[in-house]
Write a protein that holds these residues in place. Sequence first.
Motif, mmCIF file in Angstrom:
data_model
loop_
_atom_site.group_PDB
_atom_site.id
_atom_site.type_symbol
_atom_site.label_atom_id
_atom_site.label_comp_id
_atom_site.label_asym_id
_atom_site.label_seq_id
_atom_site.Cartn_x
_atom_site.Cartn_y
_atom_site.Cartn_z
ATOM 1 N N SER A 1 80.694 15.817 24.389
ATOM 2 C CA SER A 1 81.236 14.261 24.553
ATOM 3 C C SER A 1 80.129 13.185 24.298
ATOM 4 O O SER A 1 79.050 13.372 24.698
ATOM 5 C CB SER A 1 82.073 14.055 25.860
ATOM 6 N N ALA B 1 86.710 17.002 12.083
ATOM 7 C CA ALA B 1 86.709 16.911 13.780
ATOM 8 C C ALA B 1 88.162 17.770 13.723
ATOM 9 O O ALA B 1 89.147 17.462 13.211
ATOM 10 C CB ALA B 1 86.965 15.790 13.925
ATOM 11 N N VAL C 1 83.074 18.709 14.143
ATOM 12 C CA VAL C 1 83.086 18.473 15.573
ATOM 13 C C VAL C 1 84.488 19.271 16.068
ATOM 14 O O VAL C 1 85.324 19.019 15.547
ATOM 15 C CB VAL C 1 83.364 16.903 15.434
ATOM 16 N N ARG C 2 84.237 19.894 17.175
ATOM 17 C CA ARG C 2 85.580 20.701 17.544
ATOM 18 C C ARG C 2 85.330 20.784 19.079
ATOM 19 O O ARG C 2 84.579 20.775 19.806
ATOM 20 C CB ARG C 2 85.350 22.029 17.248
ATOM 21 N N ASN C 3 86.653 20.394 19.547
ATOM 22 C CA ASN C 3 87.192 20.354 21.287
ATOM 23 C C ASN C 3 86.170 19.479 21.514
ATOM 24 O O ASN C 3 85.627 19.702 22.824
ATOM 25 C CB ASN C 3 86.910 21.798 21.478
ATOM 26 N N SER C 4 85.986 18.170 21.265
ATOM 27 C CA SER C 4 84.950 17.371 21.791
ATOM 28 C C SER C 4 85.655 15.895 21.732
ATOM 29 O O SER C 4 86.714 15.578 21.245
ATOM 30 C CB SER C 4 83.849 17.058 20.886
ATOM 31 N N THR C 5 85.124 15.111 22.526
ATOM 32 C CA THR C 5 85.420 13.824 22.861
ATOM 33 C C THR C 5 84.439 12.662 22.628
ATOM 34 O O THR C 5 83.396 12.827 22.956
ATOM 35 C CB THR C 5 86.153 13.632 24.113
ATOM 36 N N THR D 1 93.948 16.040 16.271
ATOM 37 C CA THR D 1 92.787 15.377 17.021
ATOM 38 C C THR D 1 93.702 13.680 17.554
ATOM 39 O O THR D 1 94.554 13.488 16.836
ATOM 40 C CB THR D 1 91.804 14.761 16.165
ATOM 41 N N SER E 1 90.094 17.335 18.838
ATOM 42 C CA SER E 1 89.260 16.657 19.470
ATOM 43 C C SER E 1 90.200 15.230 19.839
ATOM 44 O O SER E 1 91.124 15.257 19.502
ATOM 45 C CB SER E 1 88.211 16.263 18.747
ATOM 46 N N ASN F 1 82.445 21.135 22.032
ATOM 47 C CA ASN F 1 82.735 21.150 23.368
ATOM 48 C C ASN F 1 81.760 20.093 24.266
ATOM 49 O O ASN F 1 81.187 20.226 25.111
ATOM 50 C CB ASN F 1 82.550 22.459 24.186
ATOM 51 N N ILE G 1 87.682 10.018 17.944
ATOM 52 C CA ILE G 1 86.777 10.360 16.962
ATOM 53 C C ILE G 1 86.690 9.120 15.980
ATOM 54 O O ILE G 1 87.715 8.632 15.509
ATOM 55 C CB ILE G 1 87.388 11.660 16.296
#
Length: 466
Positions: free
Chosen positions: A132, A174, A151-155, A208, A177, A130, A180
């Motif tokens: 970025s 990932a 990498v999870r639920n990230s930008t 993703t 997301s 979560n 990435i």
Amino acid sequence: MKNVLLLIVIQGVFACQTTKENVAPDANTRIAATQAITTYYVSTTGSDGNSGSSASPFATIHKAAQVATSGNTVIIKGGTYEITSPIMPANSGTEMAPITYKAEAGAEVIVDGKLQVPADKVGGLFYILNKSWIVVDGILFRNSRRDGIQVRNSTGITVQNCRAFNTYASGIIAAGSSKIKVLNCRIRKACQDPENIGTNECLTIASTTDFEVANNTVFDRQFAPGAEPNNGGEGIDCKNSCTNGKVHHNTVYDLYRVGIYVDAYQKNLSNVDVYANTVYNCQAGITVASEEGGTALGVKVHDNLVYDCKRVGIRLAGYVNNGPLQDIDVYQNTVTRCGFGTTGTWENVGLLVEANNPANRNFNIRNNIFAGNAQQMRTRDQTYATIANNLVFGPTYAPGTGSINGDPLFVNASTNDFRIKSGSPAIDRAAGTPLSTVDIRNQARPLDGNANGTAVGDLGAYEHIP
């Protein structure tokens, strides 16, 4: 005299205030941002009670990850950092001012989980959840009880110049997301979990959007026949609701399963471009599939070199629940010496088009070289598959239309140099669309390879340079 001096002071204050007030707001923002940027340092000889400066470094990457904020850089000095829990950044960066975690120039930085971290097999040695706009650069992650980097639920996450070794699950993954990038990384002995738990793949991109996987090396996941400890373990996998992605200029080899896998699985996958990769000595080279009913739409496989894969070179798969594949382009690839590692009569082939879901549409397979495989091409006579203008050399079940038969004249196949020589029947023979504008080496296409005054693209992954 006193009054004069007072006037000068007042004027000086007034002038100073006027200058400050006249500074543009965006300039003030830039000044504040510049002043806020901090570089933290981590060293095995430091202390987490230190300030984190170069002269007074932290002892753990975890400590730096708790204090680093937008625009900060964390420089990690050489050494081995044995961790007892995942490193989890507490803060996000911004697109213009990311947080960067990087090895000191010229130093080897190792993060070692000793096969005990993460204890609950959730996350990875470096776990971005979560967040970025973070960059991870130049670090070796080894001996993870789950992933090397997750990498999870990230930008806006970039992982570059990193290595992963001996991880129970993915070296890098990932999921859920966007934006990435995994660039110039090296993943060895991923998916080694001895407890037969699903391990995903060596390098996994799942659900993703807007991703790039480029210039990575993924290798060395081999087991004795029948002794593979678990499911999973493909080389590079884009799966589920992945969209708008590029997988290019990677080298994948010595794997027990598929080298590069694009699988819609249970969701809809779209606009994935797989190009300029080299895959060899895997069970299969490149596969496009939908195992559990999702639709794979708009996948392009082009300018790849696939050789010495035991079962099949390129596969449009129809196994498991045989979900729909639509608008699939396979063009200007070179596939050779595949299909000799199995005694079966179905998979021992350079190109296998087995997908036959009634919702399938628009398979376009042209301008490839299929040469020296156990069988060159095999299909189920699908009416929606256009197979045309491929060079075929050796036995073939389904030659397609307009096939060009003949030795492609590789420069030196014995040393795995699969460029084509002058006089090759593959030169200046590409036709139809789509066509590549560069080859596997980024050499511009088309060139006038036969010197007849007209530049036409070549078949296969390499454009001949006259």
